[in-house]
Design a protein around this motif. Structure first.
Motif, PDB file in Angstrom:
ATOM      1  N   VAL A 125      -5.540  -6.914   9.145  1.00 39.13           N
ATOM      2  CA  VAL A 125      -5.607  -6.213  10.434  1.00 39.13           C
ATOM      3  C   VAL A 125      -4.306  -5.061  10.875  1.00 39.13           C
ATOM      4  O   VAL A 125      -3.235  -5.069  10.193  1.00 39.13           O
ATOM      5  CB  VAL A 125      -5.439  -7.408  11.753  1.00 39.13           C
ATOM      6  CG1 VAL A 125      -6.443  -8.534  11.630  1.00 39.13           C
ATOM      7  CG2 VAL A 125      -4.075  -8.246  11.250  1.00 39.13           C
ATOM      8  N   LEU A 126      -4.771  -4.283  11.752  1.00 33.86           N
ATOM      9  CA  LEU A 126      -3.833  -3.222  12.040  1.00 33.86           C
ATOM     10  C   LEU A 126      -3.390  -3.328  13.354  1.00 33.86           C
ATOM     11  O   LEU A 126      -3.965  -3.966  14.481  1.00 33.86           O
ATOM     12  CB  LEU A 126      -4.534  -1.756  12.121  1.00 33.86           C
ATOM     13  CG  LEU A 126      -5.469  -1.718  10.773  1.00 33.86           C
ATOM     14  CD1 LEU A 126      -6.372  -0.390  10.976  1.00 33.86           C
ATOM     15  CD2 LEU A 126      -4.622  -1.681   9.620  1.00 33.86           C
ATOM     16  N   SER A 127      -2.164  -2.944  13.598  1.00 33.09           N
ATOM     17  CA  SER A 127      -1.278  -3.037  14.920  1.00 33.09           C
ATOM     18  C   SER A 127      -0.634  -1.865  14.940  1.00 33.09           C
ATOM     19  O   SER A 127      -0.161  -1.259  13.900  1.00 33.09           O
ATOM     20  CB  SER A 127      -0.646  -4.106  15.259  1.00 33.09           C
ATOM     21  OG  SER A 127       0.271  -4.492  14.215  1.00 33.09           O
ATOM     22  N   LEU A 128      -0.059  -1.518  16.311  1.00 29.22           N
ATOM     23  CA  LEU A 128       0.886  -0.218  16.484  1.00 29.22           C
ATOM     24  C   LEU A 128       2.129  -0.477  15.717  1.00 29.22           C
ATOM     25  O   LEU A 128       2.631  -1.528  15.847  1.00 29.22           O
ATOM     26  CB  LEU A 128       1.046   0.190  17.882  1.00 29.22           C
ATOM     27  CG  LEU A 128       0.079   0.713  18.702  1.00 29.22           C
ATOM     28  CD1 LEU A 128       0.532   1.068  20.187  1.00 29.22           C
ATOM     29  CD2 LEU A 128      -0.493   1.930  18.109  1.00 29.22           C
ATOM     30  N   ALA A 129       2.644   0.518  14.894  1.00 29.17           N
ATOM     31  CA  ALA A 129       4.039   0.322  14.508  1.00 29.17           C
ATOM     32  C   ALA A 129       4.937   0.572  15.333  1.00 29.17           C
ATOM     33  O   ALA A 129       4.668   1.170  16.360  1.00 29.17           O
ATOM     34  CB  ALA A 129       3.978   1.337  13.108  1.00 29.17           C
ATOM     35  N   ASP A 140       2.194   9.619  23.765  1.00 29.58           N
ATOM     36  CA  ASP A 140       2.227  11.028  24.200  1.00 29.58           C
ATOM     37  C   ASP A 140       2.917  12.070  23.588  1.00 29.58           C
ATOM     38  O   ASP A 140       2.784  12.946  23.365  1.00 29.58           O
ATOM     39  CB  ASP A 140       2.591  10.896  25.755  1.00 29.58           C
ATOM     40  CG  ASP A 140       1.551   9.997  26.375  1.00 29.58           C
ATOM     41  OD1 ASP A 140       0.454   9.777  26.047  1.00 29.58           O
ATOM     42  OD2 ASP A 140       2.111   9.827  27.739  1.00 29.58           O
ATOM     43  N   GLU A 141       4.190  11.585  23.053  1.00 27.20           N
ATOM     44  CA  GLU A 141       5.344  12.634  22.231  1.00 27.20           C
ATOM     45  C   GLU A 141       4.850  12.811  20.871  1.00 27.20           C
ATOM     46  O   GLU A 141       5.188  13.783  20.203  1.00 27.20           O
ATOM     47  CB  GLU A 141       6.460  12.019  22.052  1.00 27.20           C
ATOM     48  CG  GLU A 141       7.176  11.388  23.373  1.00 27.20           C
ATOM     49  CD  GLU A 141       8.219  10.406  23.218  1.00 27.20           C
ATOM     50  OE1 GLU A 141       8.859  10.369  22.317  1.00 27.20           O
ATOM     51  OE2 GLU A 141       8.541   9.261  24.099  1.00 27.20           O
ATOM     52  N   LEU A 150      -5.048   5.705  18.107  1.00 25.05           N
ATOM     53  CA  LEU A 150      -3.869   4.918  18.614  1.00 25.05           C
ATOM     54  C   LEU A 150      -3.997   4.421  19.966  1.00 25.05           C
ATOM     55  O   LEU A 150      -3.726   3.307  20.404  1.00 25.05           O
ATOM     56  CB  LEU A 150      -2.696   5.656  18.460  1.00 25.05           C
ATOM     57  CG  LEU A 150      -1.822   6.179  17.179  1.00 25.05           C
ATOM     58  CD1 LEU A 150      -0.625   6.818  17.207  1.00 25.05           C
ATOM     59  CD2 LEU A 150      -1.746   4.813  16.335  1.00 25.05           C
ATOM     60  N   ALA A 151      -4.764   5.264  20.779  1.00 27.57           N
ATOM     61  CA  ALA A 151      -4.960   4.861  21.966  1.00 27.57           C
ATOM     62  C   ALA A 151      -5.730   3.869  22.321  1.00 27.57           C
ATOM     63  O   ALA A 151      -5.473   2.675  23.112  1.00 27.57           O
ATOM     64  CB  ALA A 151      -5.610   5.888  22.917  1.00 27.57           C
ATOM     65  N   ALA A 205     -12.632   3.461  18.440  1.00 32.80           N
ATOM     66  CA  ALA A 205     -12.101   4.699  18.637  1.00 32.80           C
ATOM     67  C   ALA A 205     -13.189   5.613  18.357  1.00 32.80           C
ATOM     68  O   ALA A 205     -13.254   6.934  18.702  1.00 32.80           O
ATOM     69  CB  ALA A 205     -11.058   4.936  17.800  1.00 32.80           C
ATOM     70  N   GLY A 206     -14.356   5.270  17.811  1.00 28.92           N
ATOM     71  CA  GLY A 206     -15.647   6.375  17.579  1.00 28.92           C
ATOM     72  C   GLY A 206     -15.111   7.250  16.403  1.00 28.92           C
ATOM     73  O   GLY A 206     -15.472   8.230  16.551  1.00 28.92           O
TER      74      GLY A 206
END
Ligand code: ADP
Ligand code: ZN
Length: 761
Positions: free
Chosen positions: A140-144, A152-153, A164-165, A183-184
């Motif tokens: 499984v993947l999550s935001l690092a 945004d940066e 990421l969004a 995310a398509g």
């Protein structure tokens, strides 16, 4: 972990076991199947950051150091003085199965119901959760951390930014496929993000896909009437002040209690909290569920027919905060709602909230304890509250709110009795349906209405007896009269399922005219078919409702009008809301009235009142006819007038005089065994010890027995009961715990301790 494990299997003490003076992590462990009580173990260094209270562990137990699974219930750091402690070998769960609050609740249940803590935890955490049914290992993947909060940066290519969004929006780890779909995109941008260190990867358990719920028909809130509004306001006041309060909502049948619950829950959801609604299993009908699903987006349903995987899936959804409302039977009181806001116990008087196997908890009492521990209000709703709850409301422990009228100014149905004694003397009619009841059914059918007939006994004939020698055909294992079931032509024991071909002659004296008597639902069905030819009728009892979904199908057929006469056991007495039912007939109100049980009158009152409440729910109104041999009995009289307060006023003084609940606490001990003598002697021994303990404490108490239980023999075991009563609950519990702790029964003798028993037979 295998290397750590290896070390513990060696006999050499590990370094942290050798030094007696150092401070250690000590875990307290309880066992689901092992010895009762709490046991301390040292947590070896490498396991310190894996273990948490609520986790399962494997530890060496007893002289042989048998590896045994237990639950960690406490962790502390302290000096271990004296005999060195054994060490934990393994931590089996990666995350705790129980929140600290739930863990404390299980400890409370063990204390309150005199049972082993480990056994309680095992009950609370469903097997499907312990074994992670319906899940599999997946990446499984999550935001690092490097990506979190600074999407945004990062100035990423659009595809990667979209990934990421999507991940940030999901707020939980996702599998690669899930993320790509959300995310398509293809897997390529995901791989790129992994290389940049913006996505963290780990293996975890994920749920197998669950079938999506049907989108329910949306419904809007009803405008509450002034009584309902007052009830809602009281609940909202408790919610807003964030205090725990127990509210007894006494509302006559059809007074709109459910609408009050629903609007209160709406508020709870506004706060981002969850609600638990406990209902009797039998009320988990599509009708009830549709009402909740039509108002809330995320409803979890917990009932006894879920597979382990389904239960685990629901449990996980609830624990993750993805559910707003949990609707379920008894065990839903343990639902792991992370921010509980409100508990509702509907039909709080129902006996099915009590679990009749260890741990013998009552879900209403557990719900009250949980609500208090989590500082949230709890609403107990009923048209016929248990006398226990009523008494607490009158004494100020609960807040009483009444809904004395039905919604839309609908009248309560008119109830009349038919005196069965007169009918027998006058030899008016044969069968179960008296002439006045027959006429009323004709009338209701002619007006296009529907009819419910209640008979609380299944089978065809409930009594098989030889008129020659008087022999009654009974179960050899239970000494209970066998019931004739006609579809299979058998005589059946309703306790142990013992069955023989229905006898044509007396098994004792061979007399050929053996007599079948006593009315069961099968016979009633035959009578209805014969008396009302061509009128579609349906029988609902445990015999006809065995198949999964049969209950739903039956109720749908009745709702749609395909069935005009619905007959059955108490299964049909409760919760149904069908406006076209214009007549309810109670075939024999006395079936439960003379049982050797101090709640016999209360049960009769509940049953008659509840079934009466099934009629008059629509514009056509409705009436109720109650056939009884005891029309003057206060329970029947009060039910005729829908007068709960009058019933309570007649019954409570009797309870007080005999110091029965709610005026005292009761503990029932049942000892059983294949030898009458051995079981009886052990029961004597237990009773002596309980009496002695109560005496030394000087508690005012009464101990009855041992005496043969009303069902003196069941499933081949002789049964003896001891009944201990005292207004001093704490002392009664302490005395029984002391008297029975460590007690070893002889071989083949078993015994149970039932706190606040409902089953007195
Ligand atoms: P109870 O649970 O007290 O027996 P219910 O909540 O089942 O009563 O309500 C009985 C019926 O009355 C339901 O069909 C419900 O939709 C309807 N009802 C409830 N409150 C209102 C109201 N304020 N106005 C109109 N109908 C209502
Ligand atoms: Zn039997």
């Amino acid at each position: 972990m295998p290397d750590v494990q290896q070390q513990f299997f060696d006999d050499e003490p590990a370094p942290w076991e050798a030094d007696a003076e150092a401070i250690r992590r000590v875990a307290t462990i309880v066992f689901p199947d092992g010895p009762p009580g709490e046991f301390d173990y040292v947590v070896p260094e490498p396991l310190c950051d894996q273990i948490e209270p609520g986790c399962r562990v494997r530890v060496p137990l007893g002289q042989g150091n048998r590896p045994t699974v237990g639950y960690c219930v406490r962790l502390e750091s302290r000096v271990v003085a004296g005999r060195p402690l054994k060490a934990i070998r393994d931590v089996l769960d990666r995350r705790t199965l129980l929140s600290p609050a739930m863990l404390r609740l299980t400890g409370w249940i063990a204390e309150e119901y005199l049972c082993a803590w480990g056994q309680v935890i095992e009950t609370v955490v469903p097997a499907g959760v312990r074994f992670q049914s319906g899940t599999r290992q997946a990446t499984v993947l999550s935001l690092a951390p490097a990506a979190a909060g600074r999407l945004d940066e990062l100035n990423l290519p659009p595809k990667q930014a979209a990934v990421l969004a999507a991940l940030a929006a999901a707020q939980r780890p996702l599998a690669v496929g899930q993320l790509a779909k959300l995310a398509g995109c293809t897997h390529a941008p995901i791989a790129a993000l992994r290389r940049k260190g913006l996505i963290a990867v780990r293996t975890d358990r994920v749920e197998n896909a669950q079938p999506p719920e049907d989108a329910p028909r949306r419904e809007n809130h009803l405008v509450l009437n002034p009584d309902q509004q007052r009830a809602l306001d009281a609940i909202l006041a408790a919610l807003r002040s964030r205090r725990s309060e127990t509210i007894l909502l006494h509302g006559v049948t059809g007074s709109g209690k459910t609408e009050v619950y629903i609007q209160a829950i709406q508020e709870v959801i506004h706060y981002g909290r969850q609600a638990i609604v406990l209902v009797p299993e039998i009320s988990l009908t599509p009708q009830t569920l549709a009402r909740f699903r039509s108002r809330f987006d995320h409803v979890a349903v917990l009932h006894s027919h879920l597979s382990d995987a389904e239960r685990h899936g629901q449990w996980q959804r609830i624990a993750d905060g993805r559910v707003q409302v949990v609707v379920g039977a008894r065990s839903a009181v343990f639902a792991p709602a992370p921010h509980l806001g409100l508990i509702v116990v509907d039909e709080e008087h129902e006996g099915t909230f009590k679990q009749e196997s260890a741990p013998r908890y009552h879900a209403r009492e557990v719900a009250i304890a949980r609500a208090q521990a989590e500082d949230v209000p709890i609403v107990l709703g009923s048209a016929t509250p248990s006398l226990e709850s009523w008494h607490r409301a009158r004494s100020g422990a609960f807040r009483l709110i009444e809904l004395p009228r039905r919604v839309l100014a609908r009248p309560l149905p008119e109830v009349g009795t038919i005196d069965l004694r007169e009918r027998i003397h006058a030899r008016h009619s044969r069968g179960a349906i008296s002439r006045p009841l027959h006429a009323a059914i004709d009338e209701a059918l002619a007006d296009g209405g529907q009819v419910i007939l209640l008979l609380n006994r299944r089978g065809y004939s409930t009594h098989i007896q030889c008129p020659g020698c008087g022999h009654v055909v009974t179960c050899p294992d239970c000494e209970i009269a066998l019931t004739h079931h006609r579809t299979e032509e058998i005589a059946l024991c309703h306790y142990c399922d013992y069955r023989i071909p229905a006898p044509r002659e007396c098994p004792e004296c061979r007399f050929a005219g053996i007599r079948y008597s006593g009315q069961g639902t099968q016979r009633l069905e035959a009578e209805v078919v014969a008396r009302f030819p061509g009128v579609p009728c349906l029988r609902m009892d445990t015999d006809t409702m065995r198949a999964r979904g049969s209950h739903q199908r039956a109720l749908a057929a009745f709702r749609d009008g395909d069935v005009r006469i619905l007959l059955g056991t108490q299964m049909i007495a409760k919760g149904l809301d069908f406006p076209n039912v214009t007549l309810v007939g109670v075939i024999n109100a006395d079936t439960a009235l003379h049982l050797p049980d101090f709640r016999a009158a209360e049960r009769t009152f509940h049953l008659v009142t509840q079934v009466a409440g099934r009629t008059g729910r629509g514009e056509k109104g409705g009436r109720v006819l109650v056939q009884t041999f005891s029309p003057e009995h206060p329970a029947i009289q009060a039910a005729l007038r829908h007068d709960y307060a009058a019933f309570a006023a007649s019954e409570l003084p009797l309870r007080e005089m005999l110091s029965y609940p709610p005026y005292s606490s009761m503990i029932r001990i049942v000892v059983r065994g294949p030898s009458e003598k051995t079981a009886g002697e052990f029961a004597d021994h237990v009773a002596v010890r309980v009496r002695a303990e109560l005496d030394t404490r000087g508690a005012s108490a009464r101990v009855l027995g041992p005496a043969p239980a009303p069902f003196a023999k069941l499933r081949g075991k002789y049964r003896f009961q001891i009944q201990a009563q005292s207004p001093d609950r704490a002392n009664l519990h302490a005395a029984v715990r002391q008297a029975t702790g460590g007690l070893k029964p002889p071989d083949e003798v078993q015994w149970i301790v039932d706190v606040d028993p409902l089953d007195m037979l």
